[in-house]
Structures are given as structure tokens and as C-alpha cells.
Design a protein around this motif. Structure first.
Motif, PDB file in Angstrom:
ATOM      1  N   SER A  62       0.782  -1.312  -0.010  1.00  0.00           N
ATOM      2  CA  SER A  62       0.144  -0.059   0.005  1.00  0.00           C
ATOM      3  C   SER A  62       0.795   1.404   0.052  1.00  0.00           C
ATOM      4  N   LEU A 102      -3.163  -5.819  -3.282  1.00  0.00           N
ATOM      5  CA  LEU A 102      -3.743  -4.642  -3.724  1.00  0.00           C
ATOM      6  C   LEU A 102      -5.413  -4.447  -3.293  1.00  0.00           C
ATOM      7  N   LYS A 107      -9.955   0.677  -2.348  1.00  0.00           N
ATOM      8  CA  LYS A 107      -9.819   1.767  -3.313  1.00  0.00           C
ATOM      9  C   LYS A 107      -9.252   2.924  -2.893  1.00  0.00           C
ATOM     10  N   GLN A 110      -4.213   6.334  -6.419  1.00  0.00           N
ATOM     11  CA  GLN A 110      -3.914   5.545  -7.570  1.00  0.00           C
ATOM     12  C   GLN A 110      -2.826   4.753  -7.632  1.00  0.00           C
ATOM     13  N   GLN A 111      -2.773   3.387  -8.021  1.00  0.00           N
ATOM     14  CA  GLN A 111      -1.583   2.482  -8.132  1.00  0.00           C
ATOM     15  C   GLN A 111      -1.454   2.067  -9.443  1.00  0.00           C
ATOM     16  N   THR A 112      -0.461   1.553  -9.793  1.00  0.00           N
ATOM     17  CA  THR A 112      -0.311   0.803 -11.175  1.00  0.00           C
ATOM     18  C   THR A 112       0.434  -0.542 -11.045  1.00  0.00           C
ATOM     19  N   LEU A 113       0.075  -1.302 -11.465  1.00  0.00           N
ATOM     20  CA  LEU A 113       0.509  -2.628 -11.597  1.00  0.00           C
ATOM     21  C   LEU A 113       0.915  -3.290 -12.748  1.00  0.00           C
ATOM     22  N   ALA A 155      -6.652  -7.058 -10.349  1.00  0.00           N
ATOM     23  CA  ALA A 155      -6.355  -5.876  -9.442  1.00  0.00           C
ATOM     24  C   ALA A 155      -7.259  -4.428  -9.897  1.00  0.00           C
ATOM     25  N   SER A 156      -7.655  -4.630 -11.143  1.00  0.00           N
ATOM     26  CA  SER A 156      -8.332  -3.642 -11.914  1.00  0.00           C
ATOM     27  C   SER A 156      -9.712  -3.265 -10.989  1.00  0.00           C
ATOM     28  N   VAL A 160      -6.856  -0.067  -9.622  1.00  0.00           N
ATOM     29  CA  VAL A 160      -5.635  -0.438  -9.871  1.00  0.00           C
ATOM     30  C   VAL A 160      -5.222  -0.334 -11.479  1.00  0.00           C
TER      31      VAL A 160
END
Length: 302
Positions: A62, A102, A107, A110-113, A155-156, A160
Motif C-alpha cells: 500500500s 492490492l 480503493k 491511484q496505483q499501477t501494477l 487488480a483492476s 489499480v
């Protein structure tokens, strides 16, 4: 940005870690034991944990803006039932543990995988050019890639941004496919594999790392994409250019039956191929530094 990398001590991962640090990012690498810490480049932080097993390392996810997963057992082994299970589990279970972490945090920010896949997703497709929306193949590697991308896609559900770059054969110094080929070619014993007409998608490791940086900086890009150079060559062309770069002959083909005898089911990776294009990257303005094979091999071994 704060970036967390799983699989950051391997051939590709270690190169990308250095590039990210050089670009000014804060990088933390998950290592399986403290003995691995010594091989990390200066400036990299670390956490100790096994990505195939749920653990305390998941609680740290996180804190990061970007999570990059390069983990996966090397496919260049005898494909016994035991090894197939390892090839599958090392990808799917690791990705699943990352995604579970994740999703657990909900929520929030904003994170990116960025979760690795491979052009093996398309299977063996003859002369047809494969873009990102092409259907998957039906062989063993394709089935791994399908489940790999599906697991990352979960993860979306937590908001994410998920990106699944499908790697072509990565060419770089000191590791990967090129390191295995060079000793044979330097002895003048290299040659086309089988009939040599199979396609050979590839990417220079420097362009791969630049493309990872590009994805980090472009939030509008998501989903699957091909990480391959614009010029896809046939195996016999690759052989010819590599031999020319090394100033060695490469005349005698390696018979298909011999490759099958030595490698078993793995031989399909070498005797079949797929023609791909980096349509997503080029459409968004990414410029390859090594878009042709000759310039790439000259840089690496010339």
C-alpha cells in the motif's frame, strides 16, 4: 515515485532496477533472503519475503505508487510435469499474492501494477502479424500467459491501473538467450534452427527498461501490449546477422529432430515462432533506440 519490484534480482529485473534508480525513483526490491541484498545496486531498498507465499511483505504494498512483477521460473528447462507446475505456479501464485494485497487495501490512492507476460500468449501463429487484441494460442506457454494476465487483471477491481507487457526474447549482456547462444556462435558452430523460417521477435534490454519507464510516466496506457522491437526477423536472419556481427560463419542448420530429442516439448519454443508488432507503444509515441537487429547486436556483442 515509490516503486516495488518483485523479481528484481534476475537478468531483466536487475537491469530495470538500475534504470529506475538512475531516473530518480525510489526502488524497493523483494528478495527471498538477506543473502541477496549484496547484489542489489547502491540506492535500492529491500524487503525479505517469498512472493509465492502470503506474508508480511504484502502489507507494504500500500506504500508504493507502482508495483512491477518480473517473477517467474526460467522456461529453459526440461518440461517435466514437476517443472511445468513450477513454471505455472511461480507466475500465477506470485501474481495472485500481489493482487490480493492490492485488493485488500481497497480503493485508495491511484496505483499501477506492471505485470510481466510474454508474446508466447499468441502461441505459434505462422506468418500472421499479432497485435495486442489477437486471440491466444492453445499450447502450454500460451495457457500460462492467459491465466497470468487474467490473474493480474483482478487488480483492476480495486481501481489499480493494470499493464501487462508481453515480452519478446530479451537481448542483453550477461544473461538471457544471447548469453546461451554466444559461446556456440563464437566457435563458428551456430546455424539456423530447423528450417529457419520461424519468426523471432526480440527486444534490446535497454529499450525494454525505457519502455517500463515510459509506462510509469503515461497513466493513460493500460492493458496488454507487445514489448518487441519493430523489426521482427526470421530465425535464419537472426542467425546470419549474429554471425556477421561476430565475424564468424553460420552455415550448418541444426536439425529439428535433434532439437526435439535434446529439449523435448521445450523445442517448440525454438522451432515455432510468432510475428508481433509493438502497436501500443508506437501509437503512444515511444521511440525505440534499437529498432533494428543489426544495431542491437552491434551494441551488445560487436
Amino acid at each position: 515515485m515509490k516503486i516495488f519490484i518483485v523479481g528484481g534480482t534476475g537478468f531483466v529485473g536487475s537491469y530495470v532496477v538500475k534504470e529506475l534508480l538512475g531516473a530518480g525513483h525510489q526502488v524497493t526490491v523483494l528478495v527471498r533472503s538477506s543473502s541477496k541484498v549484496s547484489i542489489l545496486p547502491p540506492g535500492a531498498d529491500h524487503l525479505v519475503g517469498n512472493p509465492m507465499v502470503a506474508g508480511d511483505w504484502q502489507n507494504a504494498i500500500s506504500d508504493f505508487d507502482v508495483i512491477i512483477n518480473f517473477a517467474g521460473a526460467n522456461i529453459f528447462c526440461r518440461w517435466t510435469a514437476e517443472n511445468k507446475k513450477l513454471l505455472y505456479d511461480s507466475r500465477i501464485r506470485t501474481t495472485g499474492n500481489i493482487v490480493d494485497a492490492l485488493k485488500k487495501q481497497g480503493k485508495g490512492k491511484q496505483q499501477t501494477l506492471i505485470n510481466t507476460s510474454a508474446v508466447g500468449y499468441y502461441g505459434f501463429c505462422g506468418d500472421e502479424t499479432m497485435f495486442k487484441d489477437a486471440p491466444p494460442g492453445s499450447d502450454f506457454l500460451a495457457s500460462i500467459c492467459v491465466d497470468w494476465e487474467k490473474e493480474a487483471g483482478r487488480a483492476s477491481e480495486a481501481g489499480v491501473r493494470v499493464v501487462t507487457p508481453r515480452f519478446a526474447t530479451v537481448l542483453g549482456k550477461g544473461g538471457g538467450a544471447l548469453a546461451k547462444m554466444l559461446p556456440v556462435f563464437r566457435l563458428g558452430l551456430g546455424g539456423p534452427l530447423g528450417h529457419g523460417r520461424q519468426w523471432f521477435p526480440w527486444i534490446h534490454i535497454h529499450d525494454l527498461s525505457r519502455a517500463i519507464l515510459f509506462l510509469i510516466e503515461h497513466n493513460e496506457i493500460s492493458g496488454p501490449m507487445n514489448f518487441s522491437a519493430p523489426q521482427t526477423v526470421r530465425n535464419r536472419e537472426f542467425t546470419k546477422i549474429l554471425a556477421k556481427t561476430l565475424h564468424r560463419p553460420a552455415i550448418l542448420p541444426v536439425p529439428a529432430f535433434l532439437i526435439k530429442l535434446v529439449l523435448g516439448e521445450l523445442s517448440s519454443v525454438f522451432l515455432e515462432g510468432c510475428k508481433v508488432r509493438p502497436d501500443v507503444l508506437t501509437r503512444h509515441g515511444f521511440a525505440f533506440q534499437f529498432d533494428g537487429l543489426e544495431s542491437a547486436l552491434t551494441d551488445l556483442v560487436g
